[in-house]
Design a protein around this motif. Structure first.
Motif: not given
Ligand SMILES: Nc1nc2c(ncn2[C@@H]2O[C@H](COP(=O)(O)OP(=O)(O)O)[C@@H](O)[C@H]2O)c(=O)[nH]1
Ligand SMILES: [Mg+2]
Length: 404
Positions: A45-47, A49, A76, A78, A105, A133-134, A175, A223, A250, A255-256
């Motif tokens: 999944p990517t947002y 990235e 995937m 968004d 999204k 993806a990160d 975190r 999540y 990352r 982070t999202k």
């Molecule tokens: N498609 C999609 N990808 C998402 C969304 N939120 C997060 N991601 C992806 O999910 C993965 C994990 O998110 P990340 O921000 O790294 O979360 P963290 O590792 O918990 O800080 C990453 O590849 C994000 O790009 C979303 O709403 N839609």
């Protein structure tokens, strides 16, 4: 929108696996089992990235050369405003096994649900993988996850919280706390305590396991998907295995994980507990009956002239006894514990005494701090922390199921 690259690349893969002791290369050993699993779809999944997705696809393609299976990447995205999808489209021109689905999204969970459905129904995957993806999940760990699946597991988790697994040492306290508490919630509120990393987003799963579940009915957007899916697969009897991985922070992008994800996660954890746990519902019913016993006895005792500091512990004690009898013969009656009766009895007494201590000290403290409140309110407020402590201590210690 589904994008499929037009260019076809011959998918031969030279194995770089070492020769095993038996003289058979690991690739051959894997190929031996090809009749069981052959097509994998790795869902990313990517947002936003754009700086990560290109190098990640390259690194994965490199790893895929070592894996004698039909490996595919399904991104995937968004509709990331930063143009992530365009980079994936470019990569798709070089690699025929790169796929992209874009959409509105709706959250991480919603993206995974759409991705898994497409991978299984549209692409006929035998197994799917989840991966960020990160670069937090190392591409060179992918073969280890696949191998564990290949060796018989149904659901493999790349775990930060088993021996050998790590989280970034420079992760801030907040975190770390979010990650640790997420797992505490999942393990002890939802009841997934056999798994150490319930929130990990690095997984390999047999499609046959996902087919047992109605993904649409998980009822999650963000999540919380990770615990919702894990809960369902464990309830369906899947063999879950954790293998240690190093989780890397990352370097690019941000982070999202947002507040709404945390809120949904907490609510969903409690929802799973209430929806599916007969045990907890019974425990709450028993707890309510204990409140009645406690307050009833307390009122009778003080009305008959007994000193309040004596009436309080006597009524607490009586309600504990009635609670534990009901819990033993009703709430936890189905749990098989290997301990002898006297061990359970001993544990029971230790828990009861600590719970009495918690409840009584709350009563005394409130009495001294807020002398104008009704005594019954002090007594009831003492029950709240005591009840939580009581449940967790009994559930995870006194009446804990023995491993099979
Ligand atoms: N498609 C999609 N990808 C998402 C969304 N939120 C997060 N991601 C992806 O999910 C993965 C994990 O998110 P990340 O921000 O790294 O979360 P963290 O590792 O918990 O800080 C990453 O590849 C994000 O790009 C979303 O709403 N839609
Ligand atoms: Mg991340």
């Amino acid at each position: 929108m589904i994008f499929r690259p037009e260019k076809e690349v011959n998918g031969t893969c030279d194995s770089v696996f070492p020769v095993t002791g038996s003289g058979r290369s690991v690739a051959e050993a894997w190929a031996f089992r090809m009749n069981r699993l052959s097509k994998f779809v790795l869902i990313v999944p990517t947002y936003n990235e754009r700086d990560n997705i290109g190098p990640l696809i390259e690194a994965l393609e490199e790893e895929f050369r070592k894996i004698p299976y039909d490996m595919n990447i399904l991104v995937m995205d968004d509709n990331s405003p930063d143009g992530t999808a365009e980079i994936v489209r470019q990569a798709g021109k070089n690699y025929s096994n790169v796929y992209l689905i874009t959409g509105e999204k709706q959250g991480l969970g919603a993206a995974y649900i759409r991705g898994m459905k497409h991978a299984i129904d549209g692409m006929n995957a035998d197994a799917v993988m989840e991966m960020d993806a990160d670069f937090s999940h190392k591409p060179d760990d992918v073969p280890r996850l696949i191998r564990a699946l290949d060796e018989g597991a149904d659901f493999v988790i790349g775990s930060r919280y088993v021996k050998g697994g790590t989280i970034p040492h420079d992760w801030g306290l907040l975190r770390q706390a979010i990650s640790k508490w997420g797992n505490i919630f999942a393990r002890y509120i939802v009841g997934l305590y056999k798994v150490h990393d319930c929130t990990a987003g690095f997984r390999a799963i047999r499609s046959s396991i996902i087919k047992r579940i109605d993904l649409e009915s998980l009822g999650v957007q963000g999540y919380a998907f990770q615990i919702a899916l894990l809960y369902k697969v464990m309830a369906s009897g899947a063999r879950v295995q954790e293998i240690p991985v190093e989780f890397v922070d990352r370097v690019k992008g941000t982070t999202k994980l947002g507040f709404s994800d945390i809120r949904e996660f907490i609510i969903h954890a409690w929802w799973l507990r209430f929806e599916h746990s007969k045990t907890f519902v019974r425990f709450v019913v028993v707890g309510a009956s204990g409140v009645l016993v406690n307050l009833g006895v307390f009122t009778v005792l003080i009305n008959s002239g007994l000193n309040k500091f004596l009436a309080s512990p006597i009524s607490i004690e009586l309600s504990i006894i009635s609670n534990v009898l009901l819990n033993n013969f009703w709430t936890f009656s189905a749990r098989k514990t290997k301990h002898r009766f006297y061990v359970k009895g001993l544990k029971f007494n230790v828990v009861s005494l600590s719970v009495l201590g918690i409840s009584y000290s709350t009563f005394v403290i409130l009495n001294l701090l807020l002398p104008n409140l009704a005594l019954q309110i002090h007594q009831v407020l003492g029950i709240v922390p005591a009840m939580l402590a009581n449940y967790f201590l009994h559930s995870y210690w006194t009446f804990r199921s023995s491993p099979e």
